[in-house]
Design a protein around this motif. Structure first.
Motif, PDB file in Angstrom:
ATOM      1  N   VAL A 187       7.784  -5.502  -1.923  1.00 26.66           N
ATOM      2  CA  VAL A 187       7.613  -4.565  -0.815  1.00 26.66           C
ATOM      3  C   VAL A 187       8.820  -4.595   0.106  1.00 26.66           C
ATOM      4  CG1 VAL A 187       6.244  -4.038   1.236  1.00 26.66           C
ATOM      5  CG2 VAL A 187       5.106  -4.631  -0.900  1.00 26.66           C
ATOM      6  N   ILE A 191      11.546  -1.581   0.959  1.00 21.94           N
ATOM      7  CA  ILE A 191      11.818  -1.103   2.315  1.00 21.94           C
ATOM      8  C   ILE A 191      13.304  -1.211   2.637  1.00 21.94           C
ATOM      9  CG2 ILE A 191      11.403  -1.578   4.761  1.00 21.94           C
ATOM     10  CD1 ILE A 191       8.559  -2.415   3.980  1.00 21.94           C
ATOM     11  N   THR A 338       6.488 -10.055   5.787  1.00 26.79           N
ATOM     12  CA  THR A 338       6.448  -8.639   5.454  1.00 26.79           C
ATOM     13  C   THR A 338       7.385  -7.857   6.362  1.00 26.79           C
ATOM     14  OG1 THR A 338       5.019  -6.697   5.157  1.00 26.79           O
ATOM     15  CG2 THR A 338       4.519  -8.155   7.013  1.00 26.79           C
ATOM     16  N   ARG A 340       6.610  -4.574   6.645  1.00 27.50           N
ATOM     17  CA  ARG A 340       5.756  -3.468   7.068  1.00 27.50           C
ATOM     18  C   ARG A 340       5.649  -3.469   8.597  1.00 27.50           C
ATOM     19  NH1 ARG A 340       4.822   0.107   2.820  1.00 27.50           N
ATOM     20  NH2 ARG A 340       3.858  -0.950   1.035  1.00 27.50           N
ATOM     21  N   GLU A 344       2.213   1.196   9.941  1.00 26.41           N
ATOM     22  CA  GLU A 344       1.948   1.367   8.511  1.00 26.41           C
ATOM     23  C   GLU A 344       0.670   0.651   8.108  1.00 26.41           C
ATOM     24  OE1 GLU A 344       6.463   1.786   6.664  1.00 26.41           O
ATOM     25  OE2 GLU A 344       5.634  -0.205   7.060  1.00 26.41           O
ATOM     26  N   GLU A 348      -2.865   2.248   6.512  1.00 27.64           N
ATOM     27  CA  GLU A 348      -3.516   1.763   5.303  1.00 27.64           C
ATOM     28  C   GLU A 348      -4.974   1.404   5.563  1.00 27.64           C
ATOM     29  OE1 GLU A 348      -3.913   0.625   1.280  1.00 27.64           O
ATOM     30  OE2 GLU A 348      -2.543   1.944   2.372  1.00 27.64           O
ATOM     31  N   LEU A 379       1.038  -5.688   2.016  1.00 30.85           N
ATOM     32  CA  LEU A 379       2.049  -6.291   2.891  1.00 30.85           C
ATOM     33  C   LEU A 379       3.183  -6.956   2.131  1.00 30.85           C
ATOM     34  CD1 LEU A 379      -0.393  -7.917   5.486  1.00 30.85           C
ATOM     35  CD2 LEU A 379       1.112  -5.962   5.914  1.00 30.85           C
TER      36      LEU A 379
END
Length: 400
Positions: A187, A191, A338, A340, A344, A348, A379
């Motif tokens: 993840v 990103i 993470t 995130r 975000e 989710e 995450l």
């Protein structure tokens, strides 16, 4: 010798004399020359150099402290070297001066660059992977195996081709190699890749790689925060905000992924998994008798992120860590970090909110651990430890 015999001296130097015309030039201590007033001795000085004068036309070129020079004031303007050129110059150094790890990375790149163009195409990468797989299997590959390798090559190429020009250059190759030394997770990698592609900074990947390699002499993907900050202080292109962020970090070391994330104004947030023993420690005592094997607990789990605890208790709920209806966790496990954002995560939660309701609860297939696993996947891009879902998570309403 008498005072009246002035013709006996070629030059008369009077002491304490008021007659200024007897000296071609008089320099007095602690005197201030006023160049705005006419002087009787001006014709005696070949060049007038005023101190703290406002008349800029008296000097052919004036340099002032804290002043900004215009380009037309300089006889020659030297353009700053581009980051691509700086990185190529660094990589083109004598091989004896390059780290062995870096040398191996570059040699690997040269092997894949079959036509010597300085870039790797997807066909070159696929041909190399197929050749390596055939050599390992020691037999011809089946069509399904070739299709699987082709799909893997496509995914890998899409990640490395940051500029989306259908080829991988050296700085993209080095960027990927440095990330893989301390992988931030799928993840976080996704990103970072997205942000790099959206950046409007020219040659940003080459800049990041060159800046990092200037500090990472061992090419291990990790350096001390102090060393990196010190080297960045001498880089005129570095944003001072980045230095502030690095100096504020609590850890002594920093990975390449963390460096890139901070440069892109991304923030790594810790992700924790909290364990609550629903048996109140009875499982550890009775499990050898009842189950024939030792079980530490019957676990209810929740996820800690953004200074909140996220858990399933009939519905998806949040609270401050350790303040849920289950009390204090028996233990916790750090899962990673993470990139995130909280926005975000909220999106989710809204997306799956109605998938976690009391009427959809199942002690084996749709329980608190399933929600924890879903959120950790979102995450971090990976699952919670395999041992957790194997435990029976009794219906939370039974423990109100």
């Amino acid at each position: 010798m008498e005072d009246g015999d002035g013709d006996e001296l070629p030059l008369k130097l009077p002491r304490d004399s008021d007659e200024e015309d007897e000296l071609p030039l008089i320099l007095t201590r602690d005197s201030v020359l006023d160049y705005d007033q006419p002087s009787e001795c001006e014709d005696q000085l070949p060049l007038k150099l005023p101190r703290e004068s406002d008349d800029e036309d008296e000097l052919p070129f004036i340099l002032k402290r804290d002043s900004v020079l215009e380009d037309d004031q300089l006889p020659l303007t030297l353009p700053r070297e581009s980051h691509n050129a700086a990185l190529e110059r660094f990589l083109g150094s004598d091989q004896e001066t390059l780290n062995s790890v870096l040398t191996n990375i570059l040699e690997r790149f040269s092997e894949l660059d079959a036509d010597g163009s300085g870039t790797i195409t997807m066909n070159e990468l696929a041909a190399h992977w197929l050749s390596a797989a055939t050599e390992v299997c020691k037999r011809p590959l089946s069509d399904s195996e070739k299709e699987l390798i082709g799909a893997s090559v496509q995914r890998a190429f899409d990640v490395m081709d940051l500029e989306r020009d259908g080829k991988i250059n050296k700085h993209e190759w080095l960027h990927t190699a440095l990330l893989d030394m301390h992988p931030p997770g799928s993840v976080a990698t996704e990103i970072i890749t997205k942000k790099l592609r959206e950046s409007e900074i020219p040659d940003i990947v080459a800049k990041l790689v060159h800046t990092w390699l200037s500090s990472d002499e061992m090419v291990c993907g990790m350096v001390t925060r102090k060393m990196l900050s010190t080297n960045l202080c001498f880089d005129p292109d570095v944003d001072t905000d980045l230095l502030d962020v690095l100096n504020a970090m609590g850890s002594d070391s920093i990975t390449y992924a963390e460096f890139v994330a901070n440069a892109l104004r991304l923030t790594f947030r810790p992700v924790e998994l909290y364990y609550y023993d629903l048996s109140k420690s009875f499982a550890s005592v009775l499990s050898p008798v009842l189950l024939g094997q030792y079980e530490e607990g019957i676990w209810h789990t929740s996820v800690g992120v953004f200074d909140q605890e996220l858990y399933f208790f009939g519905y998806i709920l949040t609270c401050y860590p350790g303040q849920s209806a289950f009390g204090q966790p028996r233990k916790s496990l750090h899962l990673g970090h993470t990139l995130r954002t909280v926005e975000e995560l909220n999106e989710e939660i809204k997306r799956v909110y109605f998938d976690y309701r009391p009427d959809l609860y199942d002690a084996f297939d749709h329980n608190c651990n399933d929600l924890s696993n879903h959120m950790v996947q979102f995450l971090l891009g990976r699952s919670i430890p395999d041992s957790v879902p194997c435990e029976i998570c009794y219906k939370e309403s039974d423990f109100k």
